[in-house]
Scaffold this motif. Structure first.
Motif, mmCIF file in Angstrom:
data_model
loop_
_atom_site.group_PDB
_atom_site.id
_atom_site.type_symbol
_atom_site.label_atom_id
_atom_site.label_comp_id
_atom_site.label_asym_id
_atom_site.label_seq_id
_atom_site.Cartn_x
_atom_site.Cartn_y
_atom_site.Cartn_z
ATOM 1 N N UNK A 302 14.898 2.188 -5.619
ATOM 2 C CA UNK A 302 14.080 3.088 -4.792
ATOM 3 C C UNK A 302 12.605 3.058 -5.194
ATOM 4 N N UNK A 303 12.250 3.236 -6.503
ATOM 5 C CA UNK A 303 10.814 3.190 -6.849
ATOM 6 C C UNK A 303 10.160 1.847 -6.559
ATOM 7 N N UNK A 304 10.870 0.740 -6.837
ATOM 8 C CA UNK A 304 10.282 -0.578 -6.581
ATOM 9 C C UNK A 304 10.029 -0.770 -5.088
ATOM 10 N N UNK A 305 11.013 -0.421 -4.264
ATOM 11 C CA UNK A 305 10.842 -0.555 -2.816
ATOM 12 C C UNK A 305 9.771 0.396 -2.289
ATOM 13 N N UNK A 306 9.745 1.628 -2.837
ATOM 14 C CA UNK A 306 8.745 2.605 -2.397
ATOM 15 C C UNK A 306 7.333 2.126 -2.738
ATOM 16 N N UNK A 307 7.127 1.682 -3.985
ATOM 17 C CA UNK A 307 5.795 1.196 -4.377
ATOM 18 C C UNK A 307 5.418 -0.050 -3.579
ATOM 19 N N UNK A 308 6.397 -0.908 -3.361
ATOM 20 C CA UNK A 308 6.142 -2.118 -2.578
ATOM 21 C C UNK A 308 5.661 -1.757 -1.175
ATOM 22 N N UNK A 309 6.392 -0.867 -0.499
ATOM 23 C CA UNK A 309 6.029 -0.485 0.872
ATOM 24 C C UNK A 309 4.701 0.270 0.901
ATOM 25 N N UNK A 310 4.514 1.192 -0.052
ATOM 26 C CA UNK A 310 3.291 2.004 -0.083
ATOM 27 C C UNK A 310 2.059 1.137 -0.292
ATOM 28 N N UNK A 311 2.115 0.235 -1.270
ATOM 29 C CA UNK A 311 0.952 -0.605 -1.573
ATOM 30 C C UNK A 311 0.679 -1.580 -0.431
ATOM 31 N N UNK A 312 1.743 -2.099 0.181
ATOM 32 C CA UNK A 312 1.552 -3.012 1.308
ATOM 33 C C UNK A 312 0.837 -2.313 2.459
ATOM 34 N N UNK A 313 1.259 -1.083 2.773
ATOM 35 C CA UNK A 313 0.631 -0.322 3.869
ATOM 36 C C UNK A 313 -0.820 0.007 3.527
ATOM 37 N N UNK A 314 -1.054 0.508 2.295
ATOM 38 C CA UNK A 314 -2.416 0.864 1.888
ATOM 39 C C UNK A 314 -3.324 -0.365 1.881
ATOM 40 N N UNK A 315 -2.804 -1.484 1.411
ATOM 41 C CA UNK A 315 -3.606 -2.703 1.369
ATOM 42 C C UNK A 315 -4.008 -3.148 2.779
ATOM 43 N N UNK A 316 -3.081 -3.028 3.722
ATOM 44 C CA UNK A 316 -3.406 -3.367 5.112
ATOM 45 C C UNK A 316 -4.450 -2.413 5.685
ATOM 46 N N UNK A 317 -4.324 -1.116 5.341
ATOM 47 C CA UNK A 317 -5.295 -0.134 5.826
ATOM 48 C C UNK A 317 -6.691 -0.408 5.290
#
Length: 660
Positions: A302-317
């Motif tokens: 859960x933390x790895x997937x959450x950080x992965x998704x969060x950072x990917x979204x923020x990086x795109x933003x």
């Protein structure tokens, strides 16, 4: 194990074994330290009983102290300002949201929100040591996603400082939480103000006094005193040891002694930090992990997937391409060393129960073990799941190919830093065309705008070299001193154009033979060339005819710098790295009466079998260079031997005792 000496020997033996295996497997030693701690701790092999834990745990805390001191040394307001968009945007967003999510989840599930905050703070960290090492090996520190990763890691390091203050304060009863938190922040602000404003001039003046004594021992003692003294001061103030060490690093970072301090403190930091990670591993109870494997797997996934998704979204933003956003998130999804620091702190003040601490610790350890694999396969994953990446990769190669399409008999430059740019000026002067590949987008943009033939591309990639017209080139120059990357480029170049001469730049002569065996036509060590320049200027000023100087320099180069190979080591040349033991050095051996070599010829001694060679012999005040194989040694001869450290030791034993 009751004997303290046995404990020390066990830890040292484990550390040596770990570092050796890590270097063989090309992995960060930190992962090995963690696994060793698990193995020898009180929950596995029981080599170190639990009763011993408080003593060495306190000693291991100094590893964290020196790590925070190093982070303080790296802290720079101008650097922070230049990277403010990534650091204060992407980095701050990632840390705050990673803390916010577990805090809200804990509150919604009926657990204390302080528990969620502490776990979120620990999980928000990524491993600076692992990620930076892997990016450096892949030559991606200056790439677009590399800069994003470094910016986020920088904010994570800075975020540790307030978290070290907040987590102990959150352990207080609810009615006392607000006053304690306010008091802690006031103390931190007061200490910060006193040290940074009142201590700046004092620190610079004191270092001037110490440096004028010209004593390296005094300088190191002074650094230790300041680091541990400020750590003690902040602990007395009710804060943490690590905070004081961070402030000490910040103070010294503004002085001209920063780089010397960093080199002097590195051995203490690495040794004690390794001990800290061993103690972290010792806390892990494998039986609890096995019994609650489902929870461990959940806390890992859960933390790895959450950080992965969060950072990917923020990086795109923040404007990253889909491919770079995915690479950034894969590089930062794992846990980090500061996560263990914060988790240990939360467990120590009672915010995290031991029953939960074990699964969280195991999950963080698993995520760190997964980091090298995530980063290694990041390019393949990006190409597999991001359709636009193929277009961007094709566009990059197209831009290289456009520059190299009409080129023939040109020079391909891998790296367009200062050395590459200087070389390009000489090529332009002689009317020789070139194509330069570089991974720094800002440098490429500015140089291309100025009319230089430079394109963004990775010279270590086969397709980039083909697009640059390597098959039609007249020479290839690797202008940056990175041995692993140079070997990779040499491998591709030999396959694409076997007859192409390749010139490689290195810092010293450690890997000259290795590069020549890989196909380098010429290897140019920086240290040798600077020595030749100094020698040529000195000889001309001393009245030696210029033509003779030029002939001497040419002869040295034609003989592959054999005249300059090796040097006499002194105390100031203590090797900073294990690899330096491979560097050839000179050693003088005096043949006393009765020495084995007396009366024997150089051929009879057969020192070449020991990977050593005799460069000259001094007999009765007369020096003779390059003695012939039939040279017979006499008592009183001083023999100068060239070789690596082990070879020199073996040669000395053979010449004096006749063994080996």
């Amino acid at each position: 194990m009751t004997n303290p000496l046995e404990l020390v020997l066990l830890l040292l033996a484990s550390a040596v074994l770990v570092v050796v295996l890590a270097r063989i497997l090309h992995l960060p030693p930190m992962l090995g330290y963690l696994l060793v701690g698990v193995a020898i701790g009180p929950h596995a092999l029981h080599w170190i009983p639990e009763s011993k834990e408080p003593g060495y745990t306190y000693l291991a805390e100094f590893g964290v102290v020196f790590l925070m001191f190093s982070i303080g040394l790296e802290f720079s307001l101008p650097k922070l300002f230049n990277m403010r968009r990534v650091v204060l945007g992407l980095g701050m967003g990632q840390v705050l949201l990673t803390i916010f999510a577990p805090t809200v989840a804990a509150w919604l599930l009926g657990y204390p929100w302080q528990l969620g905050f502490a776990l979120g703070g620990a999980l928000a960290m990524s491993s600076t040591a692992i990620v930076i090492k892997l990016l450096a090996e892949r030559m991606q520190l200056e790439s677009a996603h590399g800069r994003e990763i470094i910016g986020v890691l920088l904010f994570q390091d800075l975020a540790v400082v307030p978290l070290l203050i907040l987590i102990p304060a959150l352990a207080q009863p609810a009615e006392n939480l607000a006053p304690v938190l306010v008091l802690a922040l006031v103390k931190a602000a007061a200490v910060l103000f006193l040290i940074l404003f009142a201590g700046q001039k004092l620190m610079r003046g004191w270092f001037h006094i110490v440096a004028r004594r010209r004593s390296h021992e005094l300088f190191v003692l002074n650094v230790l005193l300041i680091t541990l003294g400020l750590a003690w001061a902040t602990e007395i103030a009710g804060l943490s040891l690590a905070l004081g060490a961070f402030l000490a690093g910040m103070l010294i970072s503004e002085t001209e002694y920063r780089h010397q301090v960093e080199e002097d403190i590195k051995p203490f930091r690495d040794l004690l930090l390794g001990l800290f990670f061993v103690t972290v591993g010792m806390q892990l109870d494998v039986s609890v992990v096995v019994d609650r494997f489902g929870l461990v797997l959940l806390l890992f996934t859960v933390p790895v997937l959450f950080k992965f998704a969060l950072i990917a979204v923020l990086s795109r933003l923040f404007g990253a391409t889909p491919g770079n956003a995915l690479r950034t998130s894969l590089g930062l999804a794992q846990a980090g060393e500061f996560g263990f620091v914060l988790l240990a702190l939360a467990g120590g003040v009672g915010l995290v129960d031991q029953a939960l601490l074990q699964p969280v610790l195991a999950a963080m350890l698993l995520s760190m073990l997964s980091a090298p694999f995530l980063i290694h396969y990041s390019d393949r994953l990006v190409l597999r799941f991001v359709a636009s990446e193929w277009m961007l990769r094709s566009l990059e190669l197209h831009q290289i190919a456009v520059s190299g399409m009409a080129a023939a008999k040109h020079v391909v430059l891998c790296g367009y830093g200062r050395t590459g740019q200087n070389l390009s000026r000489f090529l332009e002067q002689e009317g020789i065309s070139y194509i330069a590949l570089d991974l720094d987008p800002e440098r490429v943009r500015e140089a291309a705008a100025a009319g230089d033939t430079v394109v963004y591309g990775d010279g270590a990639r086969r397709e980039a070299l083909i697009a640059a017209g390597l098959a039609r080139a007249s020479a290839l120059v690797i202008s940056f001193p990175d041995i692993p990357a140079a070997l990779k480029i040499l491998h591709h170049a030999h396959q694409i154009n076997p007859a192409l001469p390749v010139i490689v730049r290195t810092l010293d002569d450690v890997d000259m033979e290795r590069l020549q065996e890989a196909g380098a036509a010429e290897v140019v060590p920086d240290t040798f060339e600077s020595s030749l320049m100094l020698a040529s200027h000195a000889l001309v000023l001393m009245g030696v005819p210029l033509a003779r100087v030029v002939r001497s320099m040419r002869a040295v180069r034609e003989n592959r710098y054999s005249l300059l190979r090796g040097f006499f080591h002194g105390e100031g040349d203590a090797p900073a790295d294990v690899a330096e033991h491979r560097q050839p050095r000179l050693h003088s051996i005096t043949l006393t009466q009765g020495a084995y070599a007396v009366g024997k010829t150089l051929a009879e001694l057969d020192l070449t079998a020991l990977a050593a060679s005799v460069t000259r012999v001094r007999r009765r005040g007369i020096r003779a260079g390059e003695p012939a194989p039939e040279t017979r040694f006499e008592a009183g001869d001083v023999v100068v031997v060239l070789g690596e450290l082990d070879a020199l030791e073996a040669a000395e034993i053979r010449m004096l005792q006749g063994t080996k």
